[in-house]
Scaffold this motif. Structure first.
Motif, PDB file in Angstrom:
ATOM      1  N   LEU A  66     -14.892 -55.318   2.340  1.00  0.00           N
ATOM      2  CA  LEU A  66     -13.685 -54.634   1.681  1.00  0.00           C
ATOM      3  C   LEU A  66     -12.732 -53.984   2.231  1.00  0.00           C
ATOM      4  CD1 LEU A  66     -16.682 -51.568   0.854  1.00  0.00           C
ATOM      5  CD2 LEU A  66     -16.410 -53.585  -0.526  1.00  0.00           C
ATOM      6  N   ASP A  67     -12.719 -55.683   3.246  1.00  0.00           N
ATOM      7  CA  ASP A  67     -11.182 -55.405   3.668  1.00  0.00           C
ATOM      8  C   ASP A  67     -10.079 -55.078   2.559  1.00  0.00           C
ATOM      9  OD1 ASP A  67      -8.960 -57.137   4.688  1.00  0.00           O
ATOM     10  OD2 ASP A  67      -9.927 -57.752   6.147  1.00  0.00           O
ATOM     11  N   PRO A  68      -8.880 -54.654   2.342  1.00  0.00           N
ATOM     12  CA  PRO A  68      -8.604 -53.988   1.152  1.00  0.00           C
ATOM     13  C   PRO A  68      -6.912 -55.339   1.364  1.00  0.00           C
ATOM     14  CG  PRO A  68      -7.485 -52.952   2.872  1.00  0.00           C
ATOM     15  CD  PRO A  68      -8.667 -53.306   3.899  1.00  0.00           C
ATOM     16  N   GLY A 100     -18.744 -52.743   4.624  1.00  0.00           N
ATOM     17  CA  GLY A 100     -17.383 -52.564   5.088  1.00  0.00           C
ATOM     18  C   GLY A 100     -16.619 -51.984   4.377  1.00  0.00           C
ATOM     19  N   SER A 101     -14.991 -51.952   4.994  1.00  0.00           N
ATOM     20  CA  SER A 101     -14.408 -50.659   4.271  1.00  0.00           C
ATOM     21  C   SER A 101     -13.251 -50.646   4.045  1.00  0.00           C
ATOM     22  CB  SER A 101     -14.618 -50.038   6.705  1.00  0.00           C
ATOM     23  OG  SER A 101     -13.353 -49.115   6.170  1.00  0.00           O
ATOM     24  N   PHE A 102     -12.353 -49.972   3.173  1.00  0.00           N
ATOM     25  CA  PHE A 102     -11.186 -49.788   2.511  1.00  0.00           C
ATOM     26  C   PHE A 102     -10.526 -49.731   4.137  1.00  0.00           C
ATOM     27  CE2 PHE A 102     -13.810 -49.189  -1.041  1.00  0.00           C
ATOM     28  CZ  PHE A 102     -13.639 -50.286  -1.785  1.00  0.00           C
ATOM     29  N   HIS A 103     -10.878 -48.891   5.182  1.00  0.00           N
ATOM     30  CA  HIS A 103      -9.608 -48.763   6.191  1.00  0.00           C
ATOM     31  C   HIS A 103      -8.192 -49.910   6.204  1.00  0.00           C
ATOM     32  CE1 HIS A 103      -7.778 -47.893  10.097  1.00  0.00           C
ATOM     33  NE2 HIS A 103      -9.123 -46.815   9.918  1.00  0.00           N
ATOM     34  N   PRO A 104      -7.675 -50.302   6.463  1.00  0.00           N
ATOM     35  CA  PRO A 104      -6.138 -50.805   6.396  1.00  0.00           C
ATOM     36  C   PRO A 104      -6.517 -51.663   8.299  1.00  0.00           C
ATOM     37  CG  PRO A 104      -5.561 -48.855   6.769  1.00  0.00           C
ATOM     38  CD  PRO A 104      -6.430 -48.759   6.393  1.00  0.00           C
ATOM     39  N   THR A 105      -6.984 -51.310   8.810  1.00  0.00           N
ATOM     40  CA  THR A 105      -6.758 -51.952  10.145  1.00  0.00           C
ATOM     41  C   THR A 105      -8.116 -52.333  10.843  1.00  0.00           C
ATOM     42  OG1 THR A 105      -6.334 -50.190  11.702  1.00  0.00           O
ATOM     43  CG2 THR A 105      -4.289 -51.546  10.358  1.00  0.00           C
TER      44      THR A 105
END
Length: 292
Positions: A66-68, A100-105
């Protein structure tokens, strides 16, 4: 049931790696590094671990689907396809990642959208794509349960299973990761029973660790070695032992010198409730007379 771990070994030889698991008393393992463009190594790993009766429990991917960034997201998704195909070639139980995560880093970090409908729909699409592209015949694709990423509950996982609608989508249960609040912490026996009651037919692999809550505000939860926390291992092992398949329980996230104590605790709790793990004892006897 099989108890397993990811061992650090001094050799890259599949025979020596498999032998190390047997000598350490484990009947399951995290797959050693390999790739699809190494067919001889893949075959050597598969044959060595099968010969020593050590189950290859999982091939981990551990990237962000889910990478931005759309380019990174696409590349990560295809890495999951390759890992799924590799797991099938190895004869492993499963390929595992998190949704996954929408976290930017931080690839596995908390983010307000991680539990959203957008995340759910993207995860359904991702899992379908991985399974449909790799077309596994033996290995399952699984998502590890998480505290702030779906699936974050038994119902969340059940909803994913129904939406993905693929027979090779299985459950990778990490109960400690589901304990994200005091009510689950103190009620973890009920949480375990709920997970196995609702997800049992799909559970193909589990992670074994423990958790402790500290007495400072607001809420502080930490992973610890099995036996040093409050996870109800009697219930965990009883429920695990009722499953119809040979499910691996993989100890993780410990310094290498602590795995022996973790193993002894889990085996001791299993004996207390009358549960037997598959052991490589026969293989050890055979290997003592084998030429390396």
């Amino acid at each position: 049931m099989r108890l397993g771990v990811s061992l650090s070994t001094h050799s890259d030889d599949p025979k020596e790696i498999a032998r190390a698991y047997v000598e350490a008393g484990y009947a399951a393992a995290v797959s050693p590094p390999a790739s699809l463009d190494q067919p001889d190594r893949v075959r050597a790993i598969r044959e060595a671990f099968a010969r020593h009766d050590v189950m290859l429990a999982e091939v981990g991917v551990w990237n962000n689907m889910l990478d931005p960034d759309p380019n990174r997201r696409a590349a990560n998704l295809e890495a999951n396809v390759d890992a799924m195909a590799l797991a099938d070639e190895l004869g492993a139980v499963c390929c595992v990642n998190i949704a996954g995560s929408f976290h930017p880093t931080r690839w596995d970090g908390p983010h307000p959208h991680n539990l959203s409908e957008e995340a759910f729909e993207l995860t359904v699409q991702n899992v379908r794509h991985i399974i449909d592209a790799a077309r596994p015949q033996r290995a399952f694709y699984t998502l590890e349960t998480m505290p702030w990423v779906i699936p974050d509950s038994a119902d969340s996982y059940l909803r994913l299973i129904e939406a993905v609608n693929r027979p090779m989508f299985g459950v990778h249960l990490d109960p400690v990761n589901l304990i994200n609040c005091p009510s689950r912490y103190y009620g973890n026996a009920a949480l375990l029973r709920e997970c196995f009651a609702k997800l049992g037919p799909w559970i193909v692999s589990c992670h074994g660790k423990d958790i402790i809550m500290h007495d400072r505000l607001t809420v502080h939860l930490d992973e610890v070695r099995p036996g040093l926390g409050t996870l109800d291992y009697q219930v965990f092992l009883q429920e695990l032992g009722r499953l119809p398949r040979d499910v691996p329980l993989i100890l993780e996230h410990l310094p290498q010198e602590e795995y022996r104590a973790a193993r002894e605790y889990v085996l001791g709790m299993a004996a207390r409730v009358g549960i037997t793990f598959h052991t490589p004892g026969d293989a050890i006897t055979h290997l003592k007379g084998e030429t390396p």
